[in-house]
Design an enzyme around this catalytic site. Structure first.
Site, PDB file in Angstrom:
ATOM      1  N   HIS A 396       0.835  -1.207   0.000  1.00  0.00           N
ATOM      2  CA  HIS A 396       0.000   0.000   0.000  1.00  0.00           C
ATOM      3  C   HIS A 396       0.871   1.259   0.000  1.00  0.00           C
ATOM      4  CE1 HIS A 396      -3.617   2.357   1.409  1.00  0.00           C
ATOM      5  NE2 HIS A 396      -2.639   3.137   1.857  1.00  0.00           N
ATOM      6  N   GLU A 397       1.775   1.351   0.967  1.00  0.00           N
ATOM      7  CA  GLU A 397       2.596   2.559   1.090  1.00  0.00           C
ATOM      8  C   GLU A 397       3.569   2.701  -0.079  1.00  0.00           C
ATOM      9  OE1 GLU A 397       1.720   4.719   3.084  1.00  0.00           O
ATOM     10  OE2 GLU A 397       0.504   3.562   4.496  1.00  0.00           O
ATOM     11  N   HIS A 400       1.955   4.682  -2.718  1.00  0.00           N
ATOM     12  CA  HIS A 400       2.071   6.127  -2.476  1.00  0.00           C
ATOM     13  C   HIS A 400       3.449   6.645  -2.893  1.00  0.00           C
ATOM     14  CE1 HIS A 400      -1.689   6.703  -0.446  1.00  0.00           C
ATOM     15  NE2 HIS A 400      -1.396   5.925   0.579  1.00  0.00           N
ATOM     16  N   HIS A 403       4.063   6.706  -6.616  1.00  0.00           N
ATOM     17  CA  HIS A 403       3.237   7.802  -7.150  1.00  0.00           C
ATOM     18  C   HIS A 403       3.946   9.140  -6.935  1.00  0.00           C
ATOM     19  CE1 HIS A 403      -1.068   9.741  -7.181  1.00  0.00           C
ATOM     20  NE2 HIS A 403      -0.339  10.120  -8.208  1.00  0.00           N
TER      21      HIS A 403
END
Length: 605
Positions: A396-397, A400, A403
């Site tokens: 998940h992280e 980020h 991105h």
């Protein structure tokens, strides 16, 4: 369970964590002395900003000069802010870095106050003059979207003096969140409880989640009661902090001529409040699916009654395999290979160049996040627990961080800082791909059932739970705007009623769950949590598109930064978030996987 042992397992001190499992913040500043030098320079630059006032009216070159100077100052303050914040979070008991963070918060307020005149002056530029500037100086084209975003909010900006006062008071407005952070992470002391092995362990934020996943109900119940009884002692303080925070939102919305704080929060991204309201309405229509899942848990766990602490326990056999950080890195690389070489090289750099702070230690901020700015790596904070949830958190992280990396390297600074609204899409797309990877790479029906249950848990926690939070947060602002009391009593009563509404009659009315609002840091982020739910739903559609059509459109979306408004950026990637279709598609996946799990469990029984 084994007989209770007297051995106590304590958290490690920061200095006891292996260096390779900590982030390397020397990539930001090699030494604290270098940080101090930069702080001094920023202070000087902020003092010089007044010389640029009333100059942009002169000509296009003057406007370019203002923009370059101001954005350079913003880049610098963001860099020192990230350094101070990360140093503080790695050990919130460290007085030196507590002091750093407090200083930088004040300096940030000073810096933003130093150019509070900028946006009012941009708004004062006649449209005809600005159009002439664009024609006469091609350099301004790089700032067009940046300036358009400011001018979009023209009727909501105040006078130069009023904007200056608000900017100078930003650290005061941050006080409720700071109070919550110190109380929640440093001052709150949890009792000892027992783990699955019967050992006495010091309860912590990170360990709490792990204990709720225990197959031993006594362990789950003890952890649940111990945590919330601790929060119960300070519920009035937490209520005061949260209410003060909500009040600042309503105050700022009112003086800026917004109808509501919600409208004010969504306006900078040009988002209609219908996106928020549509989510809550649609989720409420699909509550029967959540309540069906609660009933399934009750049946499979053979419970006379189901409690909130039963919602995270696996309803299938727990896989014996643990996920060390080393194993998780290998899986992460395999899952994300679908994005191609460039994406994967960024992930490898995150691992090899120590962008990640892995382990839990005493005083470390709880939870997980990705944090960085244009001139730093996109760092990741974890509190690793060697379980499947930690693997999901890493993936998940990493979404980020990649991105951020792509946006920062594809866009100019002023167009790089993507909206929070799209941030959760990048992270939860990765989660969806991990789920599909795990389901496809096992022939073990027991493990498959476990992954299905994990997915349903994730959906419950991300779509249903975050929407419940969003509904509660909206209620808080509406109550305060109507000048109705928001003491711990009112907050507890509302939260308990909302919780019962979401989980339905099969869920016992646990009195302590009324206190859950006390421990949710995202309530201090200003209409933030709904984006987890919208992001997860959009990510479901995008993950399917990536698998079917390849990642080209998606990678373009990740590189967009803030060069487009978020709804437009996501739509170009293949999802229209102004309609219910993306939400309905997400619930269809939930329903399909719920039915699949029900079928597997029926065969097993």
């Amino acid at each position: 369970m084994r007989a209770m042992e007297k051995k106590k397992i304590a958290l490690l001190a920061r200095t006891e964590i292996p260096t390779e499992l900590t982030w390397d913040l020397t990539k930001i500043f090699a030494t604290d002395a270098a940080f101090e030098t930069e702080v001094h320079l920023i202070t000087t630059m902020a003092g010089a900003m007044k010389q640029y006032r009333q100059t942009m009216q002169k000509d296009a070159d003057a406007l370019v000069s203002v923009l370059e100077t101001l954005l350079n100052l913003k880049r610098r303050i963001e860099k020192v802010y990230v350094y101070a914040s990360l140093k503080n979070d790695e050990d919130t008991n460290n007085k030196r870095y507590q002091g750093y963070f407090a200083r930088i918060q004040k300096l940030t307020a000073t810096v933003y106050a130093s150019f509070a005149w900028f946006e009012p002056e941009v708004l004062a530029l006649p449209a005809e003059k600005l159009a002439h500037y664009y024609e006469s100086d091609a350099r301004l084209n790089a700032y067009r979207h940046f300036l358009d975003q400011i001018r979009l909010q023209k009727k909501h900006f105040l006078s130069e003096k009023e904007e200056g006062l608000l900017a100078a008071a930003s650290d005061i407005f941050a006080a409720p969140e700071n109070i919550f952070g110190i109380l929640n992470n440093a001052d709150l002391k949890f009792p000892t409880v027992h783990n699955d092995q019967g050992q006495t362990v010091e309860l912590s934020h990170g360990l709490f989640g792990k204990l709720l996943e225990s197959t031993h109900r006594a362990v789950r119940k003890e952890a649940f009661n111990a945590l919330y009884q601790t929060y119960e002692q300070f519920q009035n303080t937490f209520a005061t902090a949260l209410t003060a925070h909500v009040r600042t939102h309503n105050f700022e919305a009112q003086i800026r001529n917004y109808a509501t704080a919600k409208r004010a929060a969504l306006a900078p991204d040009n988002l209609p409040t219908a996106v928020y309201d549509l989510l809550i309405a649609r989720v409420n229509q699909f509550l029967p699916l959540l309540q069906r899942y609660v009933k399934l848990r009750k049946q499979v766990l053979k419970l006379d009654e189901v409690h909130m602490y039963d919602l995270y326990a696996p309803i299938t056999a727990v896989p014996e395999k643990k996920y060390s950080f080393s194993t998780a890195k290998k899986i992460t690389l395999e899952v994300l290979a679908i994005f191609g070489t460039e994406y994967l090289e960024i992930v490898k750099r995150a691992f090899s160049e120590r962008w990640i702070d892995v382990c839990e230690n005493r005083g470390k901020r709880d939870g997980a996040y990705s944090s960085g700015t244009y001139d730093t790596p996109p760092y990741i904070l974890l509190n690793w627990q060697n379980n499947l949830e930690s693997l999901y958190t890493l993936v998940h992280e990493m979404g980020h961080s990649v991105h951020s990396y792509l946006s920062n390297h594809r866009q100019a600074y002023q167009n790089s800082d993507y909206s929070i609204f799209v941030a959760e899409i990048a992270s939860t797309t990765n989660e969806n791909l991990l789920t599909q990877y795990l389901l496809e790479n096992t022939t073990d029906t027991g493990f498959k059932a476990y992954i299905l249950n994990h997915y349903l848990d994730s959906f419950k926690g991300t779509v249903y739970r975050q929407t419940q939070f969003a509904e509660f947060e909206d209620w808080l602002h509406i109550q305060d705007a109507a000048q109705k009391p928001l003491t711990a009593k009112e907050l507890n009563e509302k939260y308990l009623a909302l919780n019962q509404h979401y989980y339905g009659p099969s869920m016992q009315k646990d009195a302590l769950i009324a206190l859950e609002w006390t421990r949710i840091p995202h309530f201090y982020y200003n209409y933030y949590v709904y984006q987890y739910a919208t992001g997860f739903a959009a990510a479901s559609a995008l993950a399917a598109k990536i698998r079917d059509e390849g990642p080209k459109d998606y990678l373009r979306f990740l590189s967009t930064g803030n060069s487009q408004y978020p709804l437009e950026a996501v739509k170009r990637a293949g999802v229209d978030m102004t309609t219910v279709e993306y939400l309905d598609a997400a619930f269809a996946i939930f329903q399909r996987r719920l039915a699949e799990l029900e079928g597997l469990l029926r065969k097993k029984s």
